[in-house]
Design an enzyme around this catalytic site. Structure first.
Site, PDB file in Angstrom:
ATOM      1  N   ASP A 109       4.271   0.911  12.242  1.00 52.66           N
ATOM      2  CA  ASP A 109       2.966   0.237  11.681  1.00 52.66           C
ATOM      3  C   ASP A 109       3.104  -1.186  12.110  1.00 52.66           C
ATOM      4  O   ASP A 109       2.051  -1.750  12.148  1.00 52.66           O
ATOM      5  CB  ASP A 109       2.930   0.286  10.124  1.00 52.66           C
ATOM      6  CG  ASP A 109       3.270   1.586   9.459  1.00 52.66           C
ATOM      7  OD1 ASP A 109       2.086   1.999   8.818  1.00 52.66           O
ATOM      8  OD2 ASP A 109       4.214   2.160   9.637  1.00 52.66           O
TER       9      ASP A 109
ATOM     10  N   ASP B  54      -5.625  12.961  12.282  1.00 51.21           N
ATOM     11  CA  ASP B  54      -6.302  11.566  12.105  1.00 51.21           C
ATOM     12  C   ASP B  54      -6.111  10.758  13.558  1.00 51.21           C
ATOM     13  O   ASP B  54      -5.747  11.454  14.317  1.00 51.21           O
ATOM     14  CB  ASP B  54      -5.595  10.579  11.053  1.00 51.21           C
ATOM     15  CG  ASP B  54      -4.261  10.685  10.884  1.00 51.21           C
ATOM     16  OD1 ASP B  54      -3.500  10.536  12.197  1.00 51.21           O
ATOM     17  OD2 ASP B  54      -3.527  10.146  10.065  1.00 51.21           O
TER      18      ASP B  54
ATOM     19  N   LYS C 191       0.867  -1.274  -0.037  1.00 56.36           N
ATOM     20  CA  LYS C 191      -0.056   0.182   0.167  1.00 56.36           C
ATOM     21  C   LYS C 191       0.949   1.372   0.094  1.00 56.36           C
ATOM     22  O   LYS C 191       0.758   2.081  -0.734  1.00 56.36           O
ATOM     23  CB  LYS C 191      -0.904   0.037   1.131  1.00 56.36           C
ATOM     24  CG  LYS C 191      -1.642   1.305   1.381  1.00 56.36           C
ATOM     25  CD  LYS C 191      -2.485   1.252   2.651  1.00 56.36           C
ATOM     26  CE  LYS C 191      -1.789   1.618   3.938  1.00 56.36           C
ATOM     27  NZ  LYS C 191      -1.564   3.277   3.845  1.00 56.36           N
ATOM     28  N   ASN C 192       1.874   1.252   0.885  1.00 54.38           N
ATOM     29  CA  ASN C 192       2.653   2.757   0.843  1.00 54.38           C
ATOM     30  C   ASN C 192       3.591   2.814  -0.144  1.00 54.38           C
ATOM     31  O   ASN C 192       4.303   3.754  -0.210  1.00 54.38           O
ATOM     32  CB  ASN C 192       3.601   2.438   2.390  1.00 54.38           C
ATOM     33  CG  ASN C 192       2.321   2.747   3.384  1.00 54.38           C
ATOM     34  OD1 ASN C 192       1.297   3.155   3.377  1.00 54.38           O
ATOM     35  ND2 ASN C 192       3.080   2.526   4.720  1.00 54.38           N
TER      36      ASN C 192
ATOM     37  N   ARG D 207      -4.692  10.395   3.787  1.00 56.20           N
ATOM     38  CA  ARG D 207      -3.656  11.445   3.938  1.00 56.20           C
ATOM     39  C   ARG D 207      -2.547  11.528   2.831  1.00 56.20           C
ATOM     40  O   ARG D 207      -1.958  12.347   2.573  1.00 56.20           O
ATOM     41  CB  ARG D 207      -3.269  11.286   5.299  1.00 56.20           C
ATOM     42  CG  ARG D 207      -2.660  12.334   6.320  1.00 56.20           C
ATOM     43  CD  ARG D 207      -2.298  12.042   7.435  1.00 56.20           C
ATOM     44  NE  ARG D 207      -1.498  13.157   7.808  1.00 56.20           N
ATOM     45  CZ  ARG D 207      -0.377  13.510   7.385  1.00 56.20           C
ATOM     46  NH1 ARG D 207       0.284  12.781   6.754  1.00 56.20           N
ATOM     47  NH2 ARG D 207       0.223  14.573   7.863  1.00 56.20           N
TER      48      ARG D 207
HETATM   49  C1  UD1 Z   1       4.194   6.871   5.902  1.00 54.64           C
HETATM   50  C2  UD1 Z   1       3.320   5.661   6.055  1.00 54.64           C
HETATM   51  C3  UD1 Z   1       2.930   5.370   7.414  1.00 54.64           C
HETATM   52  C4  UD1 Z   1       4.042   5.062   8.323  1.00 54.64           C
HETATM   53  C5  UD1 Z   1       4.956   6.136   8.436  1.00 54.64           C
HETATM   54  C6  UD1 Z   1       6.348   6.122   9.309  1.00 54.64           C
HETATM   55  C7  UD1 Z   1       2.455   6.001   3.882  1.00 54.64           C
HETATM   56  C8  UD1 Z   1       1.017   6.205   2.934  1.00 54.64           C
HETATM   57  N1  UD1 Z   1       2.257   6.104   5.169  1.00 54.64           N
HETATM   58  O1  UD1 Z   1       3.723   8.084   6.784  1.00 54.64           O
HETATM   59  O2  UD1 Z   1       2.446   4.089   7.462  1.00 54.64           O
HETATM   60  O3  UD1 Z   1       3.562   4.860   9.569  1.00 54.64           O
HETATM   61  O4  UD1 Z   1       5.374   6.536   6.903  1.00 54.64           O
HETATM   62  O5  UD1 Z   1       7.099   5.016   8.657  1.00 54.64           O
HETATM   63  O6  UD1 Z   1       3.362   5.673   3.216  1.00 54.64           O
HETATM   64  N2  UD1 Z   1       6.579  14.850  10.474  1.00 54.64           N
HETATM   65  C9  UD1 Z   1       6.725  16.162  10.752  1.00 54.64           C
HETATM   66  N3  UD1 Z   1       6.589  16.948   9.604  1.00 54.64           N
HETATM   67  C10 UD1 Z   1       6.427  16.778   8.384  1.00 54.64           C
HETATM   68  C11 UD1 Z   1       6.409  15.466   8.025  1.00 54.64           C
HETATM   69  C12 UD1 Z   1       6.374  14.168   9.114  1.00 54.64           C
HETATM   70  O7  UD1 Z   1       6.641  16.566  11.885  1.00 54.64           O
HETATM   71  O8  UD1 Z   1       6.508  17.511   7.369  1.00 54.64           O
HETATM   72  C13 UD1 Z   1       6.593  13.945  11.510  1.00 54.64           C
HETATM   73  C14 UD1 Z   1       5.274  12.917  11.673  1.00 54.64           C
HETATM   74  O9  UD1 Z   1       4.466  13.590  12.462  1.00 54.64           O
HETATM   75  C15 UD1 Z   1       5.784  11.758  12.243  1.00 54.64           C
HETATM   76  C16 UD1 Z   1       7.185  11.561  11.738  1.00 54.64           C
HETATM   77  O10 UD1 Z   1       7.769  12.846  11.146  1.00 54.64           O
HETATM   78  O11 UD1 Z   1       6.025  11.923  13.515  1.00 54.64           O
HETATM   79  C17 UD1 Z   1       7.208  10.468  10.388  1.00 54.64           C
HETATM   80  O12 UD1 Z   1       6.239  10.718   9.691  1.00 54.64           O
HETATM   81  P1  UD1 Z   1       6.369  10.276   8.270  1.00 54.64           P
HETATM   82  O13 UD1 Z   1       7.777   9.344   8.017  1.00 54.64           O
HETATM   83  O14 UD1 Z   1       6.350  11.719   7.251  1.00 54.64           O
HETATM   84  O15 UD1 Z   1       5.141   9.566   7.738  1.00 54.64           O
HETATM   85  P2  UD1 Z   1       4.329   9.541   6.429  1.00 54.64           P
HETATM   86  O16 UD1 Z   1       4.930   9.630   5.238  1.00 54.64           O
HETATM   87  O17 UD1 Z   1       2.980  10.408   6.839  1.00 54.64           O
END
Ligand code: UD1
Length: 432
Positions: free
Chosen positions: A320, A132, A38-39, A108
């Site tokens: 996850d 979320d 999925k990711n 998202r």
């Molecule tokens: C992706 C995955 C999700 C997984 C996560 C971490 C998808 C669709 N989702 O989510 O399943 O749990 O990676 O492996 O691929 N953060 C910030 N600022 C930002 C971006 C992120 O503070 O601009 C923080 C987030 O709040 C979180 C951390 O960084 O605490 C990690 O987030 P991120 O790696 O960006 O996760 P996603 O890409 O949203």
């Protein structure tokens, strides 16, 4: 034409009307096919915005989020045809560079269209995702990375806007190896003028899969899968065919099911190299796993031993995996301390496990899980995709019936969850 949120069985996957009934089962026996990640697939679909023409994606999982991303692409003017685990996408010369709130709110991950839209069309308008069940998830790093490449980023009426006549390569140092920020930066940098270096980049296998697709499209990316990614911008890209990498989180889910119910199962198509830390962790718990000709073989004789768990970006233990590991620890022998280092609010399903008789205390981003010999079936609610799956597999070791409401959350990320579990002997049934 896509029908978002609807599986090929024609059943609506949204609206929260489905429940799963789980009864004590085990030992599990047989083989489970693992689908495309999925990711990964959601980001590969977003990447088709980068070049005009016809794409084919293979090993596409039949999950609701793929439907939502298809709906978003069609809103932008692309054409999406879905076949049996295949998807044909036509990307036209011109698209509407916009992701509306109704779709971003549903999923998202829609935020990853920002980088490719900006790179190809010089502008993008994407609704700001709301919070979320994991709590607030900011996108500041995505925006800073695009600004570093020369974009003018603004905010109006709940939408993020980004503009740049021509992006220019730059050094981007991420504060945290965010998966989404790395993906947006990467998809913007491939068409930027000059060299981009992304430091402290995310190293997830799904990100490496995206880079493989982009390189096949003509991009020049080096170092994907490591923490320094270098991109030489090119003038244009071309469409390709690509097979989606296996879903390590889906594989982890069935691995956890074996850990809880016991038995011997082969996860066909799983990539053990992408799951090394998890395999080591469940090994410490007493499971046996080994690569098995194009998959992963797993054996467990419960009760497992408790271990401590701390989530980290890849190659650390994925956040996850955590609800799955907590479900395993709930019936393991001893006490395990679980620390969440990525998402503050990712303990909401714990209250549901406690309703099933688990002995778990949470304090800020830690949980102390004291294993009990047996859980007791109860009505529970799936708060999100992985936690929903974790509650269902916990039901395999619970006396009586566990009814997991809002099972539609599980459909967002799992194809045929019930079918795959029942095929190895689990007693799981769906009611709509
Ligand atoms: C992706 C995955 C999700 C997984 C996560 C971490 C998808 C669709 N989702 O989510 O399943 O749990 O990676 O492996 O691929 N953060 C910030 N600022 C930002 C971006 C992120 O503070 O601009 C923080 C987030 O709040 C979180 C951390 O960084 O605490 C990690 O987030 P991120 O790696 O960006 O996760 P996603 O890409 O949203």
């Amino acid at each position: 034409m896509m029908r978002p949120g609807t599986g090929r069985d024609g059943r609506e996957h949204t609206g929260g009307v489905s429940s799963l009934i789980v009864r004590p089962s085990g030992p599990l026996q047989g083989a489970i096919p693992i689908g495309g990640a999925k990711n990964s697939v959601l980001k590969l679909m977003a990447a088709t915005v980068l070049a005009e023409g016809d794409y084919v994606l293979r090993n596409v999982p039949d999950i609701a989020d793929v439907g939502w991303m298809g709906e978003l692409l069609e809103h932008m003017g692309l054409t999406v045809e879905r076949g049996d685990h295949e998807m044909a996408i036509h990307s036209p010369a011109d698209v509407t560079p916009e992701a509306p709130y109704e779709l971003v709110e549903k999923m998202r991950a829609s935020i990853v269209v920002l980088g490719p839209l900006l790179a190809r069309f010089g502008e993008a308008r994407v609704a700001l995702p709301g919070g979320d069940d994991f709590g607030s998830r900011p996108i500041d790093m995505h925006l800073k990375a695009l600004e570093a490449l020369g974009a003018e980023v603004g905010m109006e009426h709940g939408y993020v806007t980004a503009r740049a006549a021509q992006l220019t390569g730059a050094r981007i140092l991420l504060e945290f190896p965010s998966v989404g920020a790395t993906e947006n930066a990467l998809m913007a940098a491939v068409l930027a003028k000059g060299t981009t270096v992304i430091d402290n980049a995310a190293r997830e296998p799904e990100l490496a899969d995206l880079a493989t697709l982009l390189n096949r499209m003509g991009a020049q990316i080096r170092g994907a899968g490591s923490s320094t990614i270098t991109v030489e911008g090119v003038e244009s890209l071309h469409p390709v065919e690509h097979t989606v990498v296996a879903d390590r989180i889906e594989a982890a889910t069935y691995l956890a099911a074996v850990g809880i119910a016991g038995g011997e199962v082969t996860l066909q198509g799983a990539v053990p190299d992408h799951m090394t830390m998890l395999v080591q962790k469940v090994g410490e718990m007493g499971m046996r796993c080994s690569p098995d000709g194009g998959g992963l073989w797993a054996l467990a004789r419960p009760p497992l031993r408790s271990v401590d768990v701390s989530t980290l970006p890849y190659p650390g233990l994925a956040t996850d995996y955590k609800p799955l590991l907590v479900a395993m620890l709930a019936v393991a022998d001893g006490v395990g301390i679980v620390t969440e280092n990525l998402f503050a609010g990712r303990f909401r399903y714990v209250d549901e496990l406690v309703r099933m008789g688990a002995d778990i205390r949470t304090e800020s981003h830690h949980a102390v899980v004291r294993g009990v010999p047996r859980l007791s079936g109860a009505p529970v609610r799936a708060p999100d995709i992985r936690a929903g799956a974790a509650l269902a597999i916990a039901g395999l070791a619970a006396e009586g019936e566990t009814v997991v409401a809002d099972a539609d959350h599980i459909d967002r990320g799992y194809e045929d969850f019930v079918g795959k579990l029942t095929a190895v002997g689990a007693d799981v049934e769906r009611i709509d």
